[in-house]
Design an enzyme around this catalytic site. Structure first.
Site, PDB file in Angstrom:
ATOM      1  N   ASP A  30       2.591   9.218  -8.878  1.00 41.50           N
ATOM      2  CA  ASP A  30       3.002   9.461  -7.489  1.00 41.50           C
ATOM      3  C   ASP A  30       3.242   8.113  -6.807  1.00 41.50           C
ATOM      4  OD1 ASP A  30       2.509  12.111  -5.396  1.00 41.50           O
ATOM      5  OD2 ASP A  30       2.776  10.118  -4.534  1.00 41.50           O
ATOM      6  N   ILE A  31       4.320   8.020  -6.019  1.00 45.44           N
ATOM      7  CA  ILE A  31       4.585   6.725  -5.358  1.00 45.44           C
ATOM      8  C   ILE A  31       3.619   6.431  -4.203  1.00 45.44           C
ATOM      9  CG2 ILE A  31       6.966   5.945  -5.789  1.00 45.44           C
ATOM     10  CD1 ILE A  31       7.782   7.585  -3.330  1.00 45.44           C
ATOM     11  N   VAL A  96       8.361  18.228  -1.543  1.00 43.34           N
ATOM     12  CA  VAL A  96       9.473  18.244  -2.502  1.00 43.34           C
ATOM     13  C   VAL A  96       9.636  19.676  -3.038  1.00 43.34           C
ATOM     14  CG1 VAL A  96      10.362  17.318  -4.671  1.00 43.34           C
ATOM     15  CG2 VAL A  96       9.021  15.839  -3.149  1.00 43.34           C
ATOM     16  N   HIS A 100       5.506  21.239  -8.754  1.00 43.02           N
ATOM     17  CA  HIS A 100       4.802  20.121  -9.384  1.00 43.02           C
ATOM     18  C   HIS A 100       3.305  20.297  -9.165  1.00 43.02           C
ATOM     19  CE1 HIS A 100       5.887  19.026  -5.279  1.00 43.02           C
ATOM     20  NE2 HIS A 100       4.792  18.275  -5.222  1.00 43.02           N
ATOM     21  N   HIS A 102      -0.161  18.207  -8.731  1.00 44.24           N
ATOM     22  CA  HIS A 102      -0.787  16.906  -8.512  1.00 44.24           C
ATOM     23  C   HIS A 102      -2.032  16.835  -9.395  1.00 44.24           C
ATOM     24  CE1 HIS A 102       1.292  15.862  -4.596  1.00 44.24           C
ATOM     25  NE2 HIS A 102       1.518  17.151  -4.653  1.00 44.24           N
TER      26      HIS A 102
HETATM   27  P1  AMP Z   1       4.193  17.695  -2.175  1.00 42.39           P
HETATM   28  O1  AMP Z   1       3.808  17.380  -0.785  1.00 42.39           O
HETATM   29  O2  AMP Z   1       3.197  18.544  -2.901  1.00 42.39           O
HETATM   30  O3  AMP Z   1       5.617  18.237  -2.276  1.00 42.39           O
HETATM   31  O4  AMP Z   1       4.166  16.320  -2.958  1.00 42.39           O
HETATM   32  C1  AMP Z   1       5.276  15.518  -3.187  1.00 42.39           C
HETATM   33  C2  AMP Z   1       4.768  14.220  -3.765  1.00 42.39           C
HETATM   34  O5  AMP Z   1       5.856  13.530  -4.350  1.00 42.39           O
HETATM   35  C3  AMP Z   1       4.148  13.273  -2.728  1.00 42.39           C
HETATM   36  O6  AMP Z   1       2.792  13.018  -3.074  1.00 42.39           O
HETATM   37  C4  AMP Z   1       5.033  12.031  -2.813  1.00 42.39           C
HETATM   38  O7  AMP Z   1       4.300  10.842  -2.661  1.00 42.39           O
HETATM   39  C5  AMP Z   1       5.629  12.167  -4.194  1.00 42.39           C
HETATM   40  N1  AMP Z   1       6.919  11.508  -4.386  1.00 42.39           N
HETATM   41  C6  AMP Z   1       8.000  11.580  -3.583  1.00 42.39           C
HETATM   42  N2  AMP Z   1       9.016  10.860  -4.093  1.00 42.39           N
HETATM   43  C7  AMP Z   1       8.564  10.331  -5.263  1.00 42.39           C
HETATM   44  C8  AMP Z   1       9.129   9.482  -6.258  1.00 42.39           C
HETATM   45  N3  AMP Z   1      10.386   9.027  -6.152  1.00 42.39           N
HETATM   46  N4  AMP Z   1       8.364   9.135  -7.316  1.00 42.39           N
HETATM   47  C9  AMP Z   1       7.092   9.573  -7.424  1.00 42.39           C
HETATM   48  N5  AMP Z   1       6.494  10.374  -6.515  1.00 42.39           N
HETATM   49  C10 AMP Z   1       7.224  10.740  -5.445  1.00 42.39           C
END
Ligand code: AMP
Length: 116
Positions: A30-31, A96, A100, A102
């Protein structure tokens, strides 16, 4: 065409730190990590979120949990434990729109739900 950020990572349009990969899924760092280990387990076939899980795709969704377990093992989390989180929709905090999981670990993770 579906072009959320995880589709772009899967299609190699943007880069990400891949921790592990198999035919049907990718595990990326995760970024914005919320724990010493914060990895996202992402199916390569687009599923919008838990709200799009059906009897038809449940088997491949189930395999994401096996994937998370493999990644946890690879990252040395299995002895002390870890936490899996899936956010769904607005109230769930989903940012997103691509399913996914976490995977969080590497320290005691504290309360499961923050109260108001
Ligand atoms: P959610 O709120 O469950 O949709 O989590 C989306 C996650 O994606 C967040 O924790 C972000 O930090 C992570 N994220 C967004 N863009 C990227 C990326 N380019 N690479 C890795 N993680 C990302």
């Amino acid at each position: 065409m579906i072009d959320d950020v995880f589709c772009k990572i899967i299609n190699k349009e943007i880069s990400a730190e891949v921790v592990m990969e198999e035919k049907d899924w990718l595990a990326v760092k995760d970024i914005h990590p919320q724990a010493p280990v914060h990895v996202l387990i992402v199916p390569k076939k687009h599923i919008g979120g838990l709200g799009d899980v059906t009897d038809e795709n449940a088997e491949s969704v189930g395999k994401l949990f096996a994937a998370a377990n493999k990644v946890a093992d690879k990252l040395g989390l299995k002895e002390k434990g870890f936490r899996l989180i899936i956010n769904q929709g607005e109230h769930g905090g989903q940012l997103v729109p691509h399913l996914h999981i976490h995977l969080l670990g590497g320290k005691p993770l504290g309360p499961k739900i923050v109260r108001d």
